[in-house]
Design an enzyme around this catalytic site. Structure first.
Site, PDB file in Angstrom:
ATOM      1  N   TRP A  45       4.139 -11.296   4.694  1.00 40.14           N
ATOM      2  CA  TRP A  45       3.613 -10.106   5.353  1.00 40.14           C
ATOM      3  C   TRP A  45       3.477 -10.293   6.859  1.00 40.14           C
ATOM      4  O   TRP A  45       2.841  -9.497   7.542  1.00 40.14           O
ATOM      5  CB  TRP A  45       2.305  -9.673   4.711  1.00 40.14           C
ATOM      6  CG  TRP A  45       2.540  -9.114   3.330  1.00 40.14           C
ATOM      7  CD1 TRP A  45       3.737  -8.983   2.680  1.00 40.14           C
ATOM      8  CD2 TRP A  45       1.557  -8.614   2.428  1.00 40.14           C
ATOM      9  NE1 TRP A  45       3.557  -8.438   1.429  1.00 40.14           N
ATOM     10  CE2 TRP A  45       2.226  -8.202   1.241  1.00 40.14           C
ATOM     11  CE3 TRP A  45       0.167  -8.475   2.485  1.00 40.14           C
ATOM     12  CZ2 TRP A  45       1.561  -7.662   0.139  1.00 40.14           C
ATOM     13  CZ3 TRP A  45      -0.506  -7.935   1.394  1.00 40.14           C
ATOM     14  CH2 TRP A  45       0.187  -7.530   0.238  1.00 40.14           C
ATOM     15  N   HIS A  96      -5.094   3.002  -5.196  1.00 40.53           N
ATOM     16  CA  HIS A  96      -4.274   3.664  -4.186  1.00 40.53           C
ATOM     17  C   HIS A  96      -4.402   5.181  -4.255  1.00 40.53           C
ATOM     18  O   HIS A  96      -3.772   5.892  -3.479  1.00 40.53           O
ATOM     19  CB  HIS A  96      -2.810   3.246  -4.343  1.00 40.53           C
ATOM     20  CG  HIS A  96      -2.592   1.788  -4.077  1.00 40.53           C
ATOM     21  ND1 HIS A  96      -2.707   0.829  -5.057  1.00 40.53           N
ATOM     22  CD2 HIS A  96      -2.313   1.124  -2.935  1.00 40.53           C
ATOM     23  CE1 HIS A  96      -2.489  -0.360  -4.532  1.00 40.53           C
ATOM     24  NE2 HIS A  96      -2.244  -0.214  -3.252  1.00 40.53           N
TER      25      HIS A  96
END
Length: 776
Positions: free
Chosen positions: A578, A712
């Protein structure tokens, strides 16, 4: 003449404009008309940027308000019935599939309560796509107002003739799945789907499109025979439409296609083939040999996945290999993949150190690189002499910079021993000591780490950055936030607490800012999913930890808590994946450096009285090479060793957790087991619980926390819904193994929905505790 082309451009805008607009729309602060207008403005701005950069072939239909695969679901009339039953406006139905939708009943409208579709990683990137979810007897119908046609005409009206981008039929189906309770193998729907593509291509031709880019990235996989054999009939039909359709550019990326070269040889009726020679340059000669006598090759030489300047000399040499064999008229110069995975423009970085800034290239700059390469190959290097000289100077400056190498880090790596990769005792001994130390009930509850980051938190962090408050004032504010989070967890009745991470801006950036070897940007945002953007730090040199990074906050939280406090770290592979990694040394070496830094932090947390430590590795699956074989085996070996190196310096009584989100873990289960973590938490709420069967089949002995609800989405799961999920899990897991937790961290959620969801989760856990008769 060699033309330049881009496979796709970032959607968010120079200042995350699309994120701001969509979130304002969801919050009711922006009208639908205003949202659509902002989307149109961004599309036109991006087409103009590429045109001004000198790019010859510019994509359209690469824009999306949420996800391009989700666009295709709606485009093909493949919206599952649970969404269509509410008769929502098309864009609200679109967002409901992406993030769920929940509204109470009103006098005129019934209640709406629908979860989002499953979301998984896009190949080996950190981008997430929404998975097509298909029904037995699935029918497809082209949307009455096809988005690719609308956006092509929109670009045309703005003075830009574009190349529309479509996800190909084989990839669309292969990346999909059967809905719950359905048995269809998606690839069996190919003949139902192809007429929709034919109709769409005809409409694009009628609108004036000369070529269409049709992405089939699944060709880089090791495909089952039924999928592999689907390409030939599909493209015999789509490639032989003659004047009824535009010419097709068949695009692959993220890997080589040599193992599927027989498929490529069957596609010689198509206008062009695109390959990624940044990722796999060795495939170039083989692919050239498989092309038809008139077929064009699109050669991806500018990296769509990283931020380093292209070595223009080497890129030109690759292109000239193709032009020497095919002629300039049969070669396109392209980005390796869509530039979706790169930040917008380097021009926004006003504070970046000048030395390292000269090493980078973002999307706008990559567009210019493509134009330079195309001109150099067409007209000769002398036509772009200044650009080539400046590029060569930048490449040389980076290679010789003292910022890249730290002898102390190299020396520590050389002293790593085999014992450093192993815990002191096997799991049965460890878990016994941990239970005595932690005294947890059956079905222990916890969260994955972060709690909502409110506007107040962001404002205080911004004030500190601008020097408007002192560090002491900021730390007092953070302490108050931690106090509040601990109190809320007490009220909710959770069993293992976290400090909530109010001080952290991002789960990788936060650590990178406290390690040597990293640099940071202010505007280099990249879309992760929906409106969620990340700003990956950049690894420019060897990595080490000057001092502790998280001990202060975790120690304070533990001092005011009456339950075990969990220390939260990001694992070495996720820190690597990341970030934008270095491309001058192997990623295994960078991961090992990160592991040594984290090892020191884990030991320091234990010394500070933190006896539950979670080292998250959500990116472990993401880094898995796309094909089986030696490369994948090598990756799993060094990735697992990096994790174990990070966590194995603690006592048996300290419990090590790890977390995986959106991982299809069946194909690397052996590596998960080899991590030897005491507790695994995994995203699972939108997956079929049958996926947990692998833990039974492999007799997995350690503890597991499959997520019981989707974080989410703002949707609040009912207590009964969570009970049903737990009951499903108990078909595959032992009650003594099972932890109860959400899918992922709660940073992006609001407090109201967070408290309600966690209350239902804790109550569900208590229900099963009573059922199994072990409350404490």
């Amino acid at each position: 003449m060699v033309q330049s082309s881009i496979l796709g451009f970032p959607r968010m805008g120079v200042d995350r404009d699309l994120k701001k607009a969509t979130e304002a729309y969801w919050a009711g602060k922006l009208s639908q008309e205003e949202l659509l207008a902002e989307g149109k403005r961004l599309r036109e701005a991006h087409w103009k940027l590429q045109k001004d950069a000198g790019v010859d072939i510019i994509p359209s239909n690469d824009f999306s308000y949420y996800d391009h695969v989700l666009d295709h679901i709606q485009l093909f009339g493949a919206t599952p019935p649970k969404y269509t039953q509410y008769n929502l406006d098309p864009i609200d139905e679109f967002f409901a599939m992406g993030r769920g939708h929940q509204k109470p009943q009103t006098d005129v409208k019934p209640a709406v309560d629908v979860p989002s579709l499953e979301m998984v990683k896009w190949f080996d990137s950190n981008y997430h796509y929404v998975k097509p979810t298909l029904q037995d007897g699935q029918k497809f119908n082209l949307n009455a107002n096809p988005k690719p046609v609308i956006e092509f005409l929109e670009a045309k009206a703005a003075g830009v003739v574009t190349r529309p981008v479509l996800l190909g039929p084989v990839s669309f189906l292969t990346l999909g799945k059967a809905d719950r309770g359905q048995s269809i193998d998606p690839i069996d729907l190919l003949q139902e789907l192809l007429p929709v593509y034919e109709e769409l291509l005809a409409k694009l031709k009628e609108a004036g499109a000369e070529t269409v880019q049709i992405d089939e990235p699944v060709l880089v996989f090791d495909l089952p025979p039924r999928v592999k054999n689907a390409f030939k009939p599909a493209y015999e039909k789509l490639g032989n439409l003659g004047n009824k359709a535009p010419q097709l550019v068949f695009a692959t990326y993220f890997g080589d296609i040599v193992h599927n070269i027989d498929v490529l040889k069957s596609l010689q009726n198509l206008y062009a083939i695109h390959i990624d020679v940044v990722r796999n340059p060795e495939q170039l000669e083989t692919v050239i040999g498989a092309l038809g006598p008139k077929q064009t090759l699109s050669i991806g030489v500018v990296d769509g996945r990283n931020i380093w300047k292209t070595n223009l000399k080497k890129a030109i040499e690759k292109v000239e290999v193709a032009t020497q064999k095919l002629g300039k008229e049969r070669v396109l110069v392209a980005s390796s993949s869509s530039l979706l995975h790169t930040p917008h423009t380097l021009e926004s970085e006003k504070k970046l150190d000048a030395e390292v800034k000269d090493w980078f290239s973002f999307a706008v700059e990559k567009a210019k690189e493509l134009a330079v390469i195309a001109k150099a190959v067409t007209d000769g290097p002398a036509s772009v002499r200044d650009e080539l000289e400046a590029n060569a100077n930048s490449i040389q400056a980076r290679a010789t910079s003292k910022r890249t190498n730290d002898p102390k880090v190299k020396d520590r790596q050389a002293k790593i021993t085999d014992e450093m990769f192993n815990r002191k005792s096997p799991f049965p001994i460890r878990i016994s000591q941990q239970q005595a130390n932690l005294n947890l009930p059956m079905f222990p509850t916890t969260t994955i780490g972060s709690f909502p980051q409110t506007k107040e938190i962001r404002v205080h962090r911004n004030k500190l950055t601008k020097g408007e408050i002192t560090l002491e004032e900021y730390e007092k504010f953070i302490e108050k936030e931690i106090q509040d989070v601990v109190k809320i967890q007490e009220e909710l009745g959770l069993d293992v607490y976290v400090h909530g991470e109010p001080e952290r801006n991002d789960m990788v950036q936060y650590f990178g800012e406290r390690l040597t070897g990293y640099v940071f940007t202010t505007h280099a945002w990249v879309q992760s999913y929906g409106s969620r953007c990340v700003r990956p730090p950049i690894i420019v040199g060897d990595i080490s930890r000057p001092t502790s990074m998280t001990v202060k906050e975790s120690k304070y939280a533990a001092s005011i808590s009456n339950k075990p406090m969990k220390g939260m770290l990001t694992g070495p592979i996720t820190c690597l994946r990341w970030s934008f990694p270095r491309d001058d040394i192997h990623q295994s070496e960078q991961a090992q450096q990160l592991a040594l830094a984290l090892r020191d932090e884990v030991v320091d947390l234990e010394s500070a009285g933190i006896f539950v430590i979670q080292v998250d590795e959500p990116a472990l699956r993401e880094g898995l090479p796309l094909r089986s074989g030696l490369e994948r085996e090598s990756y799993l070996s060094w990735a697992v060793k990096s994790f174990r190196l990070a966590v194995s310096g603690v006592k048996d009584s300290t419990q090590i957790h790890s977390h995986f989100c959106y991982s299809e873990f069946q194909d690397f289960f052996s590596a998960i087991a080899a991590l030897d973590a005491d507790v695994l938490s995994i995203e699972n709420s939108k997956s079929d619980a049958k996926l947990l069967k692998v833990f039974v089949d492999e007799a997995y002995p350690r503890h597991i926390g499959p997520g019981v609800y989707d974080i989410h989405s703002p949707r609040i799961p009912s207590e009964q819904e969570i009970k049903d999920r737990i009951q499903e899990m108990l078909q595959y897991l032992s009650p003594d193994q099972l932890w109860i937790d959400p899918d992922c961290g709660l940073k992006t959620r609001q407090w109201k929905e967070t408290k309600a969801s966690l209350t239902n989760m804790v109550n569900a856990a208590k229900f099963f505790r009573q059922q199994y008769g072990k409350a404490n």
